[in-house]
Scaffold this motif. Structure first.
Motif, PDB file in Angstrom:
ATOM      1  N   PRO A 154       0.809  -1.229   0.000  1.00 42.68           N
ATOM      2  CA  PRO A 154       0.000   0.000   0.000  1.00 42.68           C
ATOM      3  C   PRO A 154       0.842   1.279   0.000  1.00 42.68           C
ATOM      4  CG  PRO A 154      -0.025  -1.024   2.185  1.00 42.68           C
ATOM      5  CD  PRO A 154       0.706  -1.963   1.276  1.00 42.68           C
ATOM      6  N   LEU A 155       2.117   1.167   0.356  1.00 43.70           N
ATOM      7  CA  LEU A 155       2.929   2.386   0.417  1.00 43.70           C
ATOM      8  C   LEU A 155       3.348   2.867  -0.973  1.00 43.70           C
ATOM      9  CD1 LEU A 155       5.244   1.755   3.497  1.00 43.70           C
ATOM     10  CD2 LEU A 155       2.925   2.646   3.392  1.00 43.70           C
ATOM     11  N   LEU A 395      -2.420   8.628  -3.458  1.00 45.70           N
ATOM     12  CA  LEU A 395      -3.466   9.566  -3.028  1.00 45.70           C
ATOM     13  C   LEU A 395      -2.798  10.794  -2.427  1.00 45.70           C
ATOM     14  CD1 LEU A 395      -6.105   7.165  -1.479  1.00 45.70           C
ATOM     15  CD2 LEU A 395      -5.726   7.830  -3.851  1.00 45.70           C
ATOM     16  N   ASP A 404      16.751   3.389  -3.951  1.00 51.41           N
ATOM     17  CA  ASP A 404      18.024   3.858  -3.388  1.00 51.41           C
ATOM     18  C   ASP A 404      19.046   2.715  -3.324  1.00 51.41           C
ATOM     19  OD1 ASP A 404      17.470   2.306  -1.191  1.00 51.41           O
ATOM     20  OD2 ASP A 404      16.889   3.975   0.102  1.00 51.41           O
ATOM     21  N   ASN A 408      15.581   0.246  -1.445  1.00 58.86           N
ATOM     22  CA  ASN A 408      14.287   0.784  -0.997  1.00 58.86           C
ATOM     23  C   ASN A 408      13.746   1.755  -2.037  1.00 58.86           C
ATOM     24  OD1 ASN A 408      14.310  -0.504   1.604  1.00 58.86           O
ATOM     25  ND2 ASN A 408      15.900   0.971   2.174  1.00 58.86           N
ATOM     26  N   TYR A 409      12.430   1.792  -2.123  1.00 52.42           N
ATOM     27  CA  TYR A 409      11.824   2.712  -3.084  1.00 52.42           C
ATOM     28  C   TYR A 409      11.938   4.153  -2.591  1.00 52.42           C
ATOM     29  CZ  TYR A 409       9.705  -1.383  -5.262  1.00 52.42           C
ATOM     30  OH  TYR A 409       9.507  -2.572  -5.887  1.00 52.42           O
ATOM     31  N   VAL A 410      12.110   5.034  -3.536  1.00 54.32           N
ATOM     32  CA  VAL A 410      12.101   6.459  -3.242  1.00 54.32           C
ATOM     33  C   VAL A 410      10.814   7.006  -3.856  1.00 54.32           C
ATOM     34  CG1 VAL A 410      13.267   8.648  -3.688  1.00 54.32           C
ATOM     35  CG2 VAL A 410      14.607   6.558  -3.342  1.00 54.32           C
ATOM     36  N   THR A 411      10.005   7.706  -3.051  1.00 57.79           N
ATOM     37  CA  THR A 411       8.780   8.288  -3.607  1.00 57.79           C
ATOM     38  C   THR A 411       8.900   9.800  -3.628  1.00 57.79           C
ATOM     39  OG1 THR A 411       7.712   8.393  -1.464  1.00 57.79           O
ATOM     40  CG2 THR A 411       7.302   6.430  -2.769  1.00 57.79           C
ATOM     41  N   GLY A 412       8.148  10.425  -4.456  1.00 57.29           N
ATOM     42  CA  GLY A 412       8.196  11.882  -4.522  1.00 57.29           C
ATOM     43  C   GLY A 412       7.628  12.363  -5.835  1.00 57.29           C
ATOM     44  N   GLY A 413       8.163  13.479  -6.299  1.00 55.94           N
ATOM     45  CA  GLY A 413       7.678  14.031  -7.561  1.00 55.94           C
ATOM     46  C   GLY A 413       6.431  14.862  -7.336  1.00 55.94           C
TER      47      GLY A 413
ATOM     48  N   VAL B 361       8.023  16.089  -3.189  1.00 52.50           N
ATOM     49  CA  VAL B 361       8.052  15.251  -2.013  1.00 52.50           C
ATOM     50  C   VAL B 361       9.469  14.750  -1.789  1.00 52.50           C
ATOM     51  CG1 VAL B 361       7.069  13.183  -0.989  1.00 52.50           C
ATOM     52  CG2 VAL B 361       5.701  14.597  -2.510  1.00 52.50           C
ATOM     53  N   ALA B 362       9.884  14.772  -0.561  1.00 49.35           N
ATOM     54  CA  ALA B 362      11.263  14.378  -0.267  1.00 49.35           C
ATOM     55  C   ALA B 362      11.445  12.869  -0.393  1.00 49.35           C
ATOM     56  CB  ALA B 362      11.612  14.814   1.141  1.00 49.35           C
ATOM     57  N   PHE B 364      11.930   9.061   0.297  1.00 49.64           N
ATOM     58  CA  PHE B 364      11.173   8.392   1.321  1.00 49.64           C
ATOM     59  C   PHE B 364      11.419   6.897   1.407  1.00 49.64           C
ATOM     60  CE2 PHE B 364       7.488   9.888   3.856  1.00 49.64           C
ATOM     61  CZ  PHE B 364       7.561   8.842   4.757  1.00 49.64           C
ATOM     62  N   PRO B 365      12.541   6.472   1.938  1.00 45.19           N
ATOM     63  CA  PRO B 365      12.730   5.035   2.081  1.00 45.19           C
ATOM     64  C   PRO B 365      11.805   4.482   3.168  1.00 45.19           C
ATOM     65  CG  PRO B 365      14.690   6.268   2.780  1.00 45.19           C
ATOM     66  CD  PRO B 365      13.654   7.259   2.428  1.00 45.19           C
ATOM     67  N   PRO B 366      11.107   3.397   2.934  1.00 43.44           N
ATOM     68  CA  PRO B 366      10.101   2.937   3.868  1.00 43.44           C
ATOM     69  C   PRO B 366      10.573   2.594   5.287  1.00 43.44           C
ATOM     70  CG  PRO B 366       9.832   1.881   1.756  1.00 43.44           C
ATOM     71  CD  PRO B 366      11.114   2.645   1.707  1.00 43.44           C
ATOM     72  N   PRO B 367      11.625   1.814   5.459  1.00 42.91           N
ATOM     73  CA  PRO B 367      11.883   1.411   6.835  1.00 42.91           C
ATOM     74  C   PRO B 367      12.537   2.505   7.657  1.00 42.91           C
ATOM     75  CG  PRO B 367      13.479   0.386   5.380  1.00 42.91           C
ATOM     76  CD  PRO B 367      12.654   1.290   4.557  1.00 42.91           C
ATOM     77  N   ARG B 413      -4.807   8.369   2.097  1.00 49.05           N
ATOM     78  CA  ARG B 413      -3.590   7.578   1.919  1.00 49.05           C
ATOM     79  C   ARG B 413      -3.151   6.954   3.253  1.00 49.05           C
ATOM     80  NH1 ARG B 413       1.121  10.331  -1.338  1.00 49.05           N
ATOM     81  NH2 ARG B 413       2.975   9.339  -0.560  1.00 49.05           N
ATOM     82  N   ILE B 416      -5.381   4.073   4.018  1.00 51.99           N
ATOM     83  CA  ILE B 416      -5.121   2.875   3.205  1.00 51.99           C
ATOM     84  C   ILE B 416      -3.801   2.214   3.611  1.00 51.99           C
ATOM     85  CG2 ILE B 416      -4.458   2.189   0.874  1.00 51.99           C
ATOM     86  CD1 ILE B 416      -6.701   4.080  -0.103  1.00 51.99           C
ATOM     87  N   GLU B 417      -2.824   3.030   3.935  1.00 46.18           N
ATOM     88  CA  GLU B 417      -1.529   2.442   4.298  1.00 46.18           C
ATOM     89  C   GLU B 417      -1.615   1.662   5.603  1.00 46.18           C
ATOM     90  OE1 GLU B 417       1.395   5.669   2.051  1.00 46.18           O
ATOM     91  OE2 GLU B 417       1.021   5.888   4.189  1.00 46.18           O
ATOM     92  N   ALA B 420       1.089  -0.051   8.053  1.00 49.54           N
ATOM     93  CA  ALA B 420       2.376   0.100   7.372  1.00 49.54           C
ATOM     94  C   ALA B 420       2.757   1.561   7.178  1.00 49.54           C
ATOM     95  CB  ALA B 420       2.330  -0.588   6.016  1.00 49.54           C
ATOM     96  N   THR B 421       1.838   2.459   7.492  1.00 48.64           N
ATOM     97  CA  THR B 421       2.128   3.859   7.149  1.00 48.64           C
ATOM     98  C   THR B 421       3.412   4.348   7.819  1.00 48.64           C
ATOM     99  OG1 THR B 421       1.252   6.082   6.977  1.00 48.64           O
ATOM    100  CG2 THR B 421       0.757   4.916   9.027  1.00 48.64           C
ATOM    101  N   PRO B 422       4.237   5.034   7.062  1.00 51.39           N
ATOM    102  CA  PRO B 422       5.420   5.609   7.679  1.00 51.39           C
ATOM    103  C   PRO B 422       5.097   6.934   8.372  1.00 51.39           C
ATOM    104  CG  PRO B 422       5.546   5.739   5.267  1.00 51.39           C
ATOM    105  CD  PRO B 422       4.208   5.200   5.600  1.00 51.39           C
TER     106      PRO B 422
END
Lengths: 464, 687
Positions: A154-155, A395, A404, A408-413, B361-362, B364-367, B413, B416-417, B420-422
């Motif tokens: 979901p992330l 969303l 990275d 790990n995924y990098v999100t943004g934009g 958006v900066a 954002f590595p999940p863990p 968001r 939904i996360e 797991a949401t960070p």
């Protein structure tokens, strides 16, 4: 000896041609290999490909079986189907169910020692971050999928079941079919028709090359006796009677099943196109041509004709994938529209977001598959990848933009949902025009085309 | 090739008479003939045989003018067949508009979801007809007005005898302009309607043709180009142009020049001063006058306009040039039309709406499990929060990751996360939204003495699930030159009929208005608030549209005299880099309502700690930091808002608004009353 085989081939050929039903079925084909004195009577062989279809189906099934706590175990199982060669692998899909009995339960019953990894397209995958080959991308996805619950993250909005399945279909089946067997495999001096495919085989080089390509496409051998609904229904386990062509009470997963691109060709054809029959007809005509060469090397004319059939297959196969990408781009557009309404009205977006990401996974998988055919799509590929991006727009905005150093995924934009809808419109236009698509399911601008048509503005320079 | 081409041309020619979408469809020609016959026999008392002879007269149908019409018809069909497909098409324009709207309105609209498809189809067909008719008027008038275009349009007016095929006596250049006009107008209509109404849009068709055009054609459109002067009653000619009126348009008489440019509707001619009634027993002469040597030769019809037009262009490019059009069609009575003055034509103006771009958006590595880290999902733009977060990192050594996005989307968001949401901290605007976050179960109660001590109780959630970070008041703004502040008093007074047609306000979809109404419900009760809302709606100067800044601009532009807007919008306006906005702001005054009672309605931007945070301590440290005096002053100032912490410094701009007493209603109530507020506004007709 030579003449005996020739006569046998001719007789079988005549028999085949004399029987309308078998004339439309891919195999059996007679032995034409000169010097063969074994007891085989059928030169058709694509068991390795059928086994790989089953490995893919099973891998897809496994991709959704993580629960968040069993990552290692699930990953080991997935890798067994992706890269392993061990005996004893169960067929996880399709399995017998009420009213639909399949003949095999173990992959080995069809062919042993097959895997997908080594057959995956070796070039870099532009549509996925990380500059990886397709085997690396698939392994990366498997690793991530195993750690999720139900194959969904979901992330990032990644639906790994769809991503792995659709991309594997492209990277392995489509690539092997069009970039290997129907390309290099058909070169005049490669796997010639007057030699066995390899030492001790009962089929010629060209016969087997052609059969293997057919096996990767995934159509049932009797596809030409079926309409699109029926061929599609077989993959869904819908109608035993149309699947069980030899009427032995079981569906033979080697010859009677619809897989992968065969399934998507039938899916497109339900709306009026004719990809499945066009492709299978070309396969059958090509195989009959090879058979008619009776174990001799192909003449220039025969080779040219065979290349013509290969071109028909390749171009239509590409369209099948592009039609699927087009369809899911339309689904993503509609899903975003729905999400927008839900968000504005403070409704529950969970299910709609799940649908959206599932469709996005299919879109992305097919788009990446289009680039795995070994053909440089040039600016079409670049534009396609930019429009889709690396991930679904999340969303509130943003999407995966990279990976990275730690994987790990990098999100943004700054991509937002409204703009992403425009991307889907542009993507449909790009796919429709670039691949000359005719089916165009889920066309988001279909209504406009209809209205333009109804206005009937024409050629007359009518004054006022 | 030639045989195939000839077959294609034959098909194209025939289509003009066999396709009900074409003006020259045999059915329409037949209806025109019958109408003309009936008119001559029944009204003009002519004998049927004589009438038929007149209608089919060789003088008309075999005249040199008519023979030129036929030749042009044959040649143009071939020419246009190869030109039109290369032009900008309807589909391309429709797709462009369709896509553009997604960008302008951030996604896809679905207007009037309950409206039946037939109503949408009827609306589409009607709007298409009206716009198309208007566009035809405009282009037609330009054809007469601009000498460069008149050179080509003259071809049509060079007909000296009128017959239905004269409608196709058109120079190909003009044909290209018509095709582009059709593509633009119809493409625009299609794009906009499909965007707003989706698959409910269709064209109302009869016999496979646009129903409106079919009616026009069946009722004798082909008589416009005929010598049968059928007139309508004067009142009807003011609505629809009669055949005789169009014949006036073709007349050589000077007094008829530049009259009746319209096609179906005559309102355009009336609106723009070019209307002319038909005249009784009008016996008109058509064409361009006697000066034209060979008006019907193909050379004159096809080539001369290029030369004449080029001369005009040369004159435009080289002022003082002596170049004069010398083409046979150049000097005529009609050519003077091109020099007639023309009132400015009101063309359609397309408004651009600025699409709000999401802040970047900066990474954002999940863990993100490091203890010295806090993850923020913020509906406030990056530039309004980032400097503060950097300061936070400097002071505490706690790092951060910032995701910015749209308020409602981010809330969904986090939902939904799930686990797991960070996200550790959720920052958004309006107590109504903060309450939605609480109701969605994404926040948790926080026990923190520092925060509780610094933020007044009414500006935080009763369960401490969210906290206000800055205050904004939604108050009255008025036009200084039209309203005396002594006339203003309370929110309740805005429903007074003295404000009839004088109030601007944004729509009820907007959460700020919902929260204001929610506060009114808390103070006045639902019944009284609904009555108030009805009074308010009755006072609207215009339908609710745009954001708060648009209301202020409307006020400055004189569209209304008072409005209700959040204070920071006015602050932004006064500090705008756009001089015109600053100037507009100078004419606007701020009024604090209900100062003798409960005080002005205030709302907050605020934050909460997420239910599934993995950095509770760091998140609390951030909230503590955000409510210290320095942060409060900075955060309030960049947002043109008021601090929530009493005593924190207020910016100069806000200080210039003056002191005010604010409503101390606990803001939790705004969220609790949100649904009731929405329903109430809907019932009151607040769109």
């Amino acid at each position: 000896m030579k003449s005996t085989n020739y006569i046998a081939a001719s007789l079988l050929g005549a028999l085949a041609c004399g029987s309308p039903a078998w004339a439309d079925v891919y195999g059996p084909f007679p032995i034409t290999l000169k010097g063969y004195d074994g007891d085989k009577t059928d030169s058709t062989a694509y068991t390795g490909q059928a086994a790989r279809q089953l490995l893919h189906n099973s891998l897809k099934k496994l991709a959704a079986q993580g629960d968040g706590s069993n990552a290692e175990a699930i990953k080991a199982q997935m890798m067994m189907y992706f890269a392993g060669k061990d005996e004893g692998r169960e067929i996880l899909d399709p399995q017998s169910k009420d009213g639909f009995t399949v003949a095999q339960t173990m992959v080995d019953e069809i062919s042993k020692g097959n895997e997908l990894k080594s057959k995956a397209y070796g070039g870099l995958v532009n549509g996925w971050p990380g500059k990886m080959t397709s085997a690396e991308v698939l392994e990366f996805m498997i690793d991530k999928a195993a750690a999720t619950s139900g194959g969904f993250d979901p992330l990032t909005g990644y639906d790994y079941q769809q991503l792995i399945s659709k991309f594997a279909m492209g990277a392995v089946f489509y690539n092997q079919g069009v970039d290997n067997y129907l390309d290099e495999g058909l070169a005049r001096d490669n796997k010639p028709n007057d030699q066995p495919y390899s030492e001790g085989r009962h089929y010629t080089g060209k016969e087997h090359v052609w059969d293997e390509a057919f096996g990767y496409f995934g159509a049932p051998a009797h596809a030409l006796t079926l309409d699109a609904e029926q061929a599609y229904g077989i993959a869904k386990g819908a109608d035993m009677s149309v699947a069980d062509y030899d009427k032995d009470g079981k569906v033979d997963l080697y010859r009677e099943m619809t897989y992968a691109h065969g399934y998507y060709a039938a899916d497109a054809d339900k709306s009026g196109t004719n990809y499945l029959h066009t492709i299978v007809r070309a396969f059958l005509d090509g195989r009959n041509l090879i058979t008619s060469a009776a174990g001799e090397a192909l003449t220039d004319a025969q080779h040219a004709e065979l290349m013509g059939y290969a071109d028909v297959i390749k171009s239509n196969w590409e369209k099948v994938i592009a039609e699927a990408a087009f369809k899911y781009a339309g689904s993503v557009y509609k899903d975003l529209q729905k999400l927008q309404i839900i968000i504005e009205s403070n409704g529950d977006a969970t299910e709609a977001f799940r649908d959206y990401t599932k469709h996005w996974g299919e879109l992305k998988g097919f788009a990446m598959a289009l680039e795995a055919g070994g053909k440089d799509l040039g600016d079409v590929g670049v534009r396609m990848n930019r429009l889709i991006g690396y991930g679904p727009v999340l969303l509130g905005g943003g999407q995966v933009t990279g990976i990275d150093d730690s994987g790990n995924y990098v999100t943004g934009g700054d991509q937002d949902m409204g703009n992403y809808m425009v991307h889907m419109l542009k993507l449909q236009h790009l796919l429709g025009e670039s691949f000359a698509l005719e089916g165009r399911k889920n066309d988001a601008t279909e209504e406009m085309d209809g209205l333009v048509e109804s206005l009937g503005e024409g050629l007359a320079a009518e004054n006022d | 090739m030639s045989e195939l081409a000839a077959q294609g041309w034959l098909g194209d020619w025939a289509a003009q008479f066999l396709d009900p979408r074409k003006r020259l469809y045999w059915g329409y020609l037949a209806s025109a003939f019958l109408i003309a016959l009936a008119w001559m026999v029944l009204l003009r008392r002519e004998r049927p045989a004589s009438a038929v002879r007149k209608l089919l007269s060789r003088d008309i149908w075999c005249s040199p003018s008519a023979r030129a019409d036929y030749a042009i018809f044959l040649i143009n069909t071939i020419l246009m067949g190869s030109i039109v497909p290369r032009l900008l098409g309807h589909a391309a324009v429709a797709a462009f508009c369709f896509s553009l709207l997604h960008g302008l309105f951030e996604g896809r609209a679905s207007l009037l979801p309950a409206a039946p498809a037939w109503a949408i189809a009827a609306g589409f067909t009607l709007v298409l007809f009206v716009l198309d008719d208007l566009a035809r008027y405009v282009i037609h008038r330009l054809m007469h007005r601009l000498p460069v275009l008149w050179a080509f349009h003259k071809v049509h007016h060079s007909a000296t005898r009128l017959n239905p095929l004269t409608v196709l006596r058109t120079h190909p250049v003009e044909g290209v302009l018509f095709a582009l006009r059709g593509a633009l107008v119809q493409g625009l209509c299609i794009g906009v309607f499909v965007y707003a109404f989706g698959d409910r849009v269709s064209l109302v068709m009869v016999l496979g043709a646009n129903a409106v055009k079919l009616v026009f054609n069946v009722l004798g459109a082909n008589l416009r180009h005929s010598e049968v002067p059928i007139r309508y009653w004067p009142w009807l000619e003011k609505i629809f142009l009669s055949p005789a009126q169009h014949q006036v348009h073709h007349s050589v008489e000077r007094r008829h020049h530049d009259r009746n440019f319209g096609v179906v509707l005559s309102c355009w001619d009336r609106l723009f001063g070019t209307f002319h009634h038909s005249e009784p027993d009008q016996a008109l002469r058509y064409g361009l006058g006697n000066s034209v040597a060979e008006p019907h030769s193909l050379h004159t019809l096809y080539l001369a306009p290029f030369r004449e037009s080029a001369m005009h262009i040369a004159r435009l490019l080289v002022p003082g040039s002596r170049a004069r059009p010398r083409a046979p069609l150049a000097q005529s009575d009609q050519s003077s039309k091109a020099s007639h003055s023309m009132k400015p034509i009101r063309t359609l103006k397309f408004y651009s709406v600025l699409a709000v771009t999401l802040a970047s958006v900066a990474a954002f590595p999940p863990p993100l499990l490091a203890a010295d880290m806090v993850n923020i999902y913020s509906a406030r733009k990056e530039e309004l929060i980032l400097p503060l977060l950097e300061r936070f990192r400097e002071e505490t050594g706690i790092g951060f990751r910032l995701v910015t996005g749209k308020a409602d989307g981010l809330l969904k968001r986090i939902e939904i996360e799930g686990e797991a949401t960070p996200a550790d901290v959720f920052i958004t605007v309006d107590a109504g939204r903060l309450q939605r976050a609480k109701q969605a179960g994404i926040l948790q109660p926080v026990e923190n003495a520092v925060i509780e001590e610094r933020i007044p109780a009414h500006l935080r959630d009763v369960d401490n699930q969210w906290f206000g970070l800055s205050r904004r008041a939604r108050v009255i703004f008025y036009a200084r030159d039209r309203v005396d502040p002594s006339e203003l008093s309370t929110y309740e007074d805005l429903a007074n009929e003295k404000w009839r047609g004088r109030l601007c306000i944004r729509s009820s979809n907007n959460i700020y208005n919902q929260s204001l109404v929610a506060s009114m419900i808390a103070h006045l009760g639902e019944e009284a608030t609904e009555e108030w809302a009805r009074g308010l709606v009755a006072n609207f100067a215009r339908n609710p549209a745009g954001g708060d800044t648009d209301q202020l601009l409307a006020l400055a532009a004189g569209q209304c005299d008072i409005t209700l807007v959040n204070t920071y919008y006015f602050g932004r306006m006064l500090n705008s880099s756009d001089e015109s906005e600053r100037a507009a702001g100078e004419g606007i005054g701020v009024f604090w309502p209900n100062q003798d009672g409960r005080g002005a309605h205030v709302n907050v931007s605020g934050a909460g700690i997420t239910r599934h945070t993995r950095h509770l301590e760091a998140a609390q440290a951030l909230l503590e930091f955000l409510v210290n005096d320095e942060s409060q002053a900075w955060y309030a100032e960049v947002n043109n808002e008021y601090p929530v912490v009493p005593g924190a410094e207020v910016s100069d701009t806000l200080r210039s608004f003056g002191e005010f007493q604010s409503d101390t209603l606990n803001l939790t109530v705004l969220g609790e009353n949100n649904t009731a507020a929405l329903q109430l506004m809907d019932r009151a007709g607040w769109r």
